[in-house]
Write a protein that holds these residues in place. Structure first.
Motif, PDB file in Angstrom:
ATOM      1  N   GLU A  16      28.967  44.524  46.515  1.00  0.00           N
ATOM      2  CA  GLU A  16      28.949  43.128  46.087  1.00  0.00           C
ATOM      3  C   GLU A  16      27.545  42.558  46.262  1.00  0.00           C
ATOM      4  OE1 GLU A  16      33.472  41.615  47.235  1.00  0.00           O
ATOM      5  OE2 GLU A  16      31.729  40.836  48.328  1.00  0.00           O
ATOM      6  N   LEU A  53      28.845  35.558  42.418  1.00  0.00           N
ATOM      7  CA  LEU A  53      28.919  36.895  43.008  1.00  0.00           C
ATOM      8  C   LEU A  53      29.262  37.916  41.935  1.00  0.00           C
ATOM      9  CD1 LEU A  53      30.784  37.804  46.231  1.00  0.00           C
ATOM     10  CD2 LEU A  53      31.655  38.774  44.107  1.00  0.00           C
ATOM     11  N   CYS A  73      39.037  49.537  34.120  1.00  0.00           N
ATOM     12  CA  CYS A  73      39.435  48.818  32.904  1.00  0.00           C
ATOM     13  C   CYS A  73      40.497  47.778  33.196  1.00  0.00           C
ATOM     14  CB  CYS A  73      39.893  49.780  31.816  1.00  0.00           C
ATOM     15  SG  CYS A  73      41.542  50.426  32.042  1.00  0.00           S
ATOM     16  N   PRO A 111      34.413  39.564  39.543  1.00  0.00           N
ATOM     17  CA  PRO A 111      35.850  39.822  39.712  1.00  0.00           C
ATOM     18  C   PRO A 111      36.643  39.084  38.626  1.00  0.00           C
ATOM     19  CG  PRO A 111      34.846  39.304  41.839  1.00  0.00           C
ATOM     20  CD  PRO A 111      33.790  39.060  40.785  1.00  0.00           C
ATOM     21  N   LEU A 112      37.870  39.534  38.424  1.00  0.00           N
ATOM     22  CA  LEU A 112      38.746  39.025  37.359  1.00  0.00           C
ATOM     23  C   LEU A 112      38.712  37.504  37.237  1.00  0.00           C
ATOM     24  CD1 LEU A 112      41.018  39.541  35.266  1.00  0.00           C
ATOM     25  CD2 LEU A 112      42.650  39.459  37.161  1.00  0.00           C
ATOM     26  N   ASP A 166      41.492  52.446  37.551  1.00  0.00           N
ATOM     27  CA  ASP A 166      40.224  52.649  38.251  1.00  0.00           C
ATOM     28  C   ASP A 166      40.307  53.891  39.127  1.00  0.00           C
ATOM     29  OD1 ASP A 166      41.768  51.600  40.299  1.00  0.00           O
ATOM     30  OD2 ASP A 166      40.533  49.816  40.612  1.00  0.00           O
ATOM     31  N   VAL A 226      48.294  47.073  38.688  1.00  0.00           N
ATOM     32  CA  VAL A 226      48.377  45.787  38.000  1.00  0.00           C
ATOM     33  C   VAL A 226      47.673  44.754  38.878  1.00  0.00           C
ATOM     34  CG1 VAL A 226      49.911  43.928  37.250  1.00  0.00           C
ATOM     35  CG2 VAL A 226      50.462  46.303  36.694  1.00  0.00           C
ATOM     36  N   PHE A 227      46.752  44.002  38.276  1.00  0.00           N
ATOM     37  CA  PHE A 227      46.118  42.879  38.963  1.00  0.00           C
ATOM     38  C   PHE A 227      46.782  41.603  38.441  1.00  0.00           C
ATOM     39  CE2 PHE A 227      41.572  44.539  40.109  1.00  0.00           C
ATOM     40  CZ  PHE A 227      42.116  45.637  40.741  1.00  0.00           C
ATOM     41  N   ARG A 228      47.326  40.818  39.358  1.00  0.00           N
ATOM     42  CA  ARG A 228      47.917  39.521  38.992  1.00  0.00           C
ATOM     43  C   ARG A 228      46.918  38.435  39.353  1.00  0.00           C
ATOM     44  NH1 ARG A 228      54.113  38.369  40.081  1.00  0.00           N
ATOM     45  NH2 ARG A 228      54.135  39.394  38.036  1.00  0.00           N
ATOM     46  N   GLY A 229      46.340  37.803  38.342  1.00  0.00           N
ATOM     47  CA  GLY A 229      45.246  36.863  38.578  1.00  0.00           C
ATOM     48  C   GLY A 229      45.665  35.413  38.417  1.00  0.00           C
ATOM     49  N   LEU A 230      45.215  34.569  39.366  1.00  0.00           N
ATOM     50  CA  LEU A 230      45.381  33.130  39.183  1.00  0.00           C
ATOM     51  C   LEU A 230      44.515  32.688  38.013  1.00  0.00           C
ATOM     52  CD1 LEU A 230      45.190  31.886  42.890  1.00  0.00           C
ATOM     53  CD2 LEU A 230      47.227  32.055  41.425  1.00  0.00           C
ATOM     54  N   PRO A 231      44.920  31.625  37.300  1.00  0.00           N
ATOM     55  CA  PRO A 231      44.088  31.163  36.193  1.00  0.00           C
ATOM     56  C   PRO A 231      42.813  30.481  36.683  1.00  0.00           C
ATOM     57  CG  PRO A 231      46.021  29.749  36.473  1.00  0.00           C
ATOM     58  CD  PRO A 231      46.186  30.894  37.423  1.00  0.00           C
ATOM     59  N   SER A 232      41.713  30.732  35.967  1.00  0.00           N
ATOM     60  CA  SER A 232      40.449  30.035  36.225  1.00  0.00           C
ATOM     61  C   SER A 232      40.327  28.868  35.244  1.00  0.00           C
ATOM     62  CB  SER A 232      39.274  30.981  36.029  1.00  0.00           C
ATOM     63  OG  SER A 232      39.269  31.973  37.037  1.00  0.00           O
ATOM     64  N   VAL A 284      43.406  45.486  30.995  1.00  0.00           N
ATOM     65  CA  VAL A 284      44.114  45.234  29.738  1.00  0.00           C
ATOM     66  C   VAL A 284      45.194  44.184  30.011  1.00  0.00           C
ATOM     67  CG1 VAL A 284      45.524  46.240  27.909  1.00  0.00           C
ATOM     68  CG2 VAL A 284      43.731  47.612  28.984  1.00  0.00           C
TER      69      VAL A 284
END
Lengths: 165, 165
Positions: B151, B72, B82, B127-128, B141, B58-64, B84
Motif C-alpha cells: 500500500e 491510497l 479481477c 481498493p474497490l 486473485d 466475492v467482494f461485497r462493497g459499500l457504495p461510494s 466482475v
C-alpha cells in the motif's frame, strides 16, 4: 422416459461433485478499512494439470424450459469448471460422480439465483441449463493443450418434469 | 485538493494496466449444440508466481458517493486481480502503472455495469470503489504464501468530483 427428480442445491448434497459457490456459510472478513467484505476462497479451482492455466470466460445461455430431456453428460478430466450467474438466473445442475459413468447415480439440483457451482475435475455434468431468462454466467475453467472434454450419451435418457416446490 | 477527472473505460485506454472484461469485441463461439455462446479467455489471470493458486472470491462493497477522495493505492506484485460485477453495479477504477508509484500518471475510469477489470500484476489501484447500490463483485486473485499486497498513501491526495457525461 424415466423421470429425474430435482433437489434444492446444498453444500452437503453437492459435496461428491465439487463445491456450491455461495456466501451463506462462507469464510469472510472485512478489508479496505471496513468498506468491503471479502468472502474468501469459495471454490477449489484446479486447472494446472498438464500445464494448464486459468481461463476467465462468460457463457451466455439460452433459457431451458420444462420438461428438460437429459440425454448427454460431459466431463473435464484435467480441470475444474465453475459457473456463477451474472444476472441472477437459476440453473438446473445434473451430475454423476467421477469415474466410469454410472447412470443410476445421476442427480439433479436447482440453484437459487445467488448460487454458483464448481465441478471438480472428472465430475460428469450436463452442459449449461439456464432457467428464467437464461443469460450470462461467469466461468472459470482450464486452458491449455491436451484434450479436456469427454462426452457420453446416456443409455437411458431421463426427463426433468418439475422443479422442487 | 486537486481534482482527478474520470474517463469512460475502454480497452485501449486501460491496456497499460490490465484488461477490461467485456463481451463486446471479445472472441466468442457457440458450444452445447448452439445453446450457449462462449466468450472465451477474457482476462490474463496470472496467479502462479511463488507457488500461487487461483482464488475465487466475492467482494461485497459499500457504495461510494461523490465526491470521492483518493488517498491510497495498493498493488499485488505476485498476481493479477479481477473484479466482475454480479448485479450490474458500476465501479470507479483508479490506477497508476506498475513500477515505482508515479502520482502524475494516475488515471481514473468509470465502468459500465457490464464491464469488469483485471489488474495486471504490479498495477497500482485503489481498493474497490463500487457505485450505485454497491454490492457483490466476483474476484479472482492469487492465494499462497509470500506477501502480495503493498500500500502507498499518496503525497498529494486527489478528489473525484464528477463522472463523465
Amino acid at each position: 422416459m424415466r423421470e429425474l427428480s430435482v433437489q434444492p442445491l446444498t453444500r452437503a448434497a453437492f459435496a461428491p461433485f465439487g463445491e456450491v459457490i455461495m456466501l451463506e456459510g462462507a469464510q469472510h472478513y472485512p478489508i479496505n478499512q471496513g468498506r468491503t467484505e471479502r468472502y474468501h476462497d469459495l471454490a477449489r479451482i484446479q486447472v494446472s494439470a498438464g500445464g494448464g492455466r486459468p481461463l476467465l470466460n462468460v457463457f451466455r445461455g439460452l433459457p431451458s424450459h420444462l420438461p428438460v430431456e437429459v440425454r448427454l453428460l460431459e466431463r473435464h478430466p484435467l480441470g475444474s469448471q465453475c459457473f456463477v450467474p451474472l444476472h441472477g438466473a437459476r440453473m438446473l445442475v445434473v451430475v454423476a460422480p467421477p469415474g466410469e459413468l454410472d447412470e443410476s447415480a445421476l442427480q439433479a439440483f436447482l440453484t437459487t439465483g445467488d448460487q454458483g457451482v464448481n465441478y471438480a475435475p472428472g465430475t460428469w455434468h450436463h452442459p449449461l441449463l439456464a432457467l428464467d431468462q437464461g443469460g450470462d454466467f461467469l466461468v472459470v475453467d482450464r486452458g491449455g493443450r491436451s484434450d479436456n472434454c469427454e462426452e457420453r450419451e446416456l443409455g437411458s435418457p431421463r426427463l426433468i418434469r418439475a422443479l422442487p416446490e
